[in-house]
Enzyme design. Structure first.
Site, PDB file in Angstrom:
ATOM      1  CG  ASP A   1      -1.677   1.164   1.387  1.00  0.00           C
ATOM      2  OD1 ASP A   1      -2.433   1.801   0.524  1.00  0.00           O
ATOM      3  OD2 ASP A   1      -1.545   1.954   2.577  1.00  0.00           O
TER       4      ASP A   1
ATOM      5  CB  THR B   1      -1.380   6.698   2.029  1.00  0.00           C
ATOM      6  OG1 THR B   1      -1.531   7.063   0.628  1.00  0.00           O
ATOM      7  CG2 THR B   1      -1.549   7.736   3.069  1.00  0.00           C
TER       8      THR B   1
ATOM      9  CG  ASP C   1      -3.657   0.790   6.817  1.00  0.00           C
ATOM     10  OD1 ASP C   1      -4.208   0.060   6.849  1.00  0.00           O
ATOM     11  OD2 ASP C   1      -4.010   1.841   6.571  1.00  0.00           O
TER      12      ASP C   1
END
Length: 629
Positions: A324, A326, A519
């Site tokens: 990912d 961000t 995340d």
């Protein structure tokens, strides 16, 4: 009056050493081995009758028969214990009583060493991670007093001073200090803590003193969750471990048929007993479990939680790693880098004032960056009279009687606002601004690359990963700029969560073994779809621990390379164990027995060597130097 200081921690397994592992049951095993071996020696010297030897053999066989019958009844599996029992009885009643006794003693020693080393590896998990104090210094209006940690409740404030371990997860509400968080995060350098900082149970105050408000206690702390995850991880068997168990289960009946055939040809019970020793599948059962326990413990010491051997093996075989953008490759700390008015007569401060006012109530990282930029530049943003968050678009607010739109171009167009062409800027995210239906300018925001990201990806490539992919919900220009900077092979942008899942599914369909790094919250579906999901833990967030197969206790991409290095080393160690156990013992031993080069006693003694090698080769994972770990 001086208050009693809390006990920093109970004695650790390492502190107690071998004595901590030598339980009464262990001493009984030692006694059984010594008595059986001593009587076999006396019988060999002609000092005791054969009935004594039979009694000694019965004493030694008892735990093997008990375990073997339990496996047979409960799991319907013929285990190594049954095999060894049969081998011993064949030897004793076939005229090789001494060889049978020696065989049994050797097997008992091997099993004792295996159990002791397994317990040592399991105990080292707590020892490597750390321990939590049993008492704490509670701060009260009438003074400080030492209390048992179990008496604390959420909201209580505890005092922790230099050299003491923190007993709870919580927030610092007073004082300053430096905290060694290695037991939780694997970080080698202490971190400075002050008011508002988060701290974890099991970590150590290196200097200073902290007043900590209790947020989580006992089983809810990050430390306890780590312990629970690591201690239960061994139940998640790796495919190679399940294969070894299945081979061991099928090997026993095959061997028995082989031995019957050999006996019908040779009529030599001595050869049969020797073959029984070398066809024992004990090494197959020991080749993998201890490796997995040691590797998981080693990873935990480095701030990496691996939830089972199955994920260790999968990570070792991964050839594509998907990231990912961000919060993973970037630090998720966006900042305003340019304010660009567009023919509206507004200057940069006025533009920033309207944008910050509209974004004041938004929790989006881009909105926070706008508000922070206004504050840094001394621009006071008024409170909006009305506010609406538009998912995937931006915000709509009423400020001083004027309608403000702040977000992407789609937000403005959907509200009938024409957007000037040419406001896209590669590598930077534009926040478009409209006032009362008129496009007035753009605020460009850029995220910072996570420190060490490029180096971590380069190391992954050196470790054998063939393809590095970045998936992002950001626009294509911004995503490609980050991708170029960090060094990925492929960038896919403008993706929704379900698009990321589809992208990983496509890679898996192509025959790749895929690891996904995210995340642990927004990327949960993609983490679940990949062969291995790796969550950036951010200091032990509950969501990160639950969402992925592997959780990093810090947002450090170098931990991924360390996890892969541990996984590859563990997988190689298992292969070495299988080579020694199957190749050396079974092939060479059977050949030597069939050629008549060795007898039962020599075979029993030689059989111990590979067992010890397997044990030592496995537990060395706790200490051997591994790059990044």
């Amino acid at each position: 009056m001086a208050q009693a200081r809390p006990d920093p921690s109970p004695a650790s397994p390492r502190g107690q050493g071998l004595r901590a592992l030598m339980t009464p049951e262990r001493w009984i095993e030692v006694g059984r081995i010594v008595v059986t071996g001593f009587i076999a020696l006396l019988f060999q010297q002609g000092l005791v009758p054969v009935v004594w030897l039979w009694l000694a053999v019965a004493l030694g066989l008892y735990p093997l028969v008990r375990t073997g019958l339990q496996d047979l009844v409960r799991r319907r599996r013929i285990g190594t214990e049954v095999f060894v029992t049969v081998a011993t009885l064949v030897a004793v009643f076939g005229g090789e009583a001494v060889a049978g006794a020696i065989l049994m003693v050797i097997i008992l020693i091997a099993e004792f060493i295996a159990a002791l080393n397994t317990d040592r590896a399991r105990a080292s998990i707590r020892d490597l991670i750390g321990t939590v104090p049993q008492t704490a210094m509670l701060r009260e209006a009438g003074g400080d007093r030492a209390v048992v940690v179990g008496e604390l409740t959420r909201g209580d404030v505890v005092l922790v001073r230099t050299g003491e371990k923190i007993p709870v997860d919580g927030e610092v509400v007073g004082g300053q200090g430096s905290v060694d968080e290695a037991p939780i995060t694997g970080e080698s350098l202490p971190k400075d803590k002050g008011t508002g900082s988060t701290v974890f149970a099991g970590t150590v105050v290196e200097s200073g003193a902290l007043d900590i408000r209790t947020d989580r206690l006992g089983q809810d702390t990050a430390f306890s969750r780590i312990i629970a995850l690591v201690e239960t991880a061994e139940s998640e068997q790796a495919p190679i471990q399940r294969l070894a168990d299945r081979v061991a289960a099928w090997l026993i009946p095959v061997v028995l048929v082989f031995l019957v055939g050999v006996y019908l040809v040779t009529r030599d019970i001595r050869t049969i007993v020797t073959l029984l020793i070398f066809t024992s599948p004990a090494e197959l059962g020991l080749a993998t479990p201890l490796v997995m326990i040691a590797a998981i413990a080693r990873a935990a010491r480095s701030g990496i939680l691996i939830k089972g051997g199955v994920y260790l093996e999968a990570l070792a075989k991964v050839d594509v790693v998907v990231f990912d953008k961000t919060g993973t490759l970037t630090a998720n700390r966006p900042r305003v880098v340019e304010v660009r008015p567009f023919g509206s007569g507004l200057d940069e401060k006025a533009l920033l004032r309207w944008a910050a006012a509209a974004d004041r109530r938004s929790a989006h990282p881009l909105a926070r960056a706008v508000v922070e930029a206004a504050r840094e530049r001394g621009v006071e943003a008024p409170e909006p009279e009305d506010f609406e968050q538009v998912p995937g678009r931006g915000v709509k607010a009423l400020v001083e009687g004027r309608v403000i739109l702040a977000g992407n171009a789609a937000l403005l167009r959907e509200n009938g606002v024409s957007v000037e062409p040419g406001v896209q800027d590669g590598g930077r995210t534009p926040v478009h601004l409209a006032v009362d239906g008129v496009f007035v300018g753009v605020i460009f925001i850029a995220d910072t690359l996570r420190p060490g990201a490029r180096e971590a990806l380069a190391e992954l490539r050196r470790s054998g990963v063939k393809r590095l992919v970045m998936l992002s919900g950001d626009n294509q220009a911004t995503a490609e700029a980050v991708g170029r900077e960090v060094g990925v092979d492929e960038v896919q942008a403008d993706l929704l969560p379900e698009d990321k899942v589809a992208a990983i599914a496509a890679l898996v369909a192509q025959g790749h073994r895929v690891a996904m790094v995210g995340d642990g919250v927004n990327d949960a579906p993609a983490l679940a779809r990949a062969d291995v999901g790796i969550a950036m833990g951010g200091g032990g967030a509950q969501a990160a621990l639950e969402a992925a197969d592997i959780a990093l206790m810090t947002d450090d991409l170098a931990k991924i390379t360390a996890a892969r290095a541990i996984a590859r080393r563990a997988y190689r160690t298992i292969q070495e164990n299988l080579f020694v156990g199957v190749g050396v013992v079974h092939v060479l031993g059977i050949t030597a027995a069939l050629m008549g080069w060795i007898g039962p006693v020599q075979a029993a003694i030689l059989h111990l060597g590979p067992d010890v090698l397997v044990f030592l080769n496995s537990v060395k994972l706790l200490r051997v130097r591994i790059r990044g770990a």
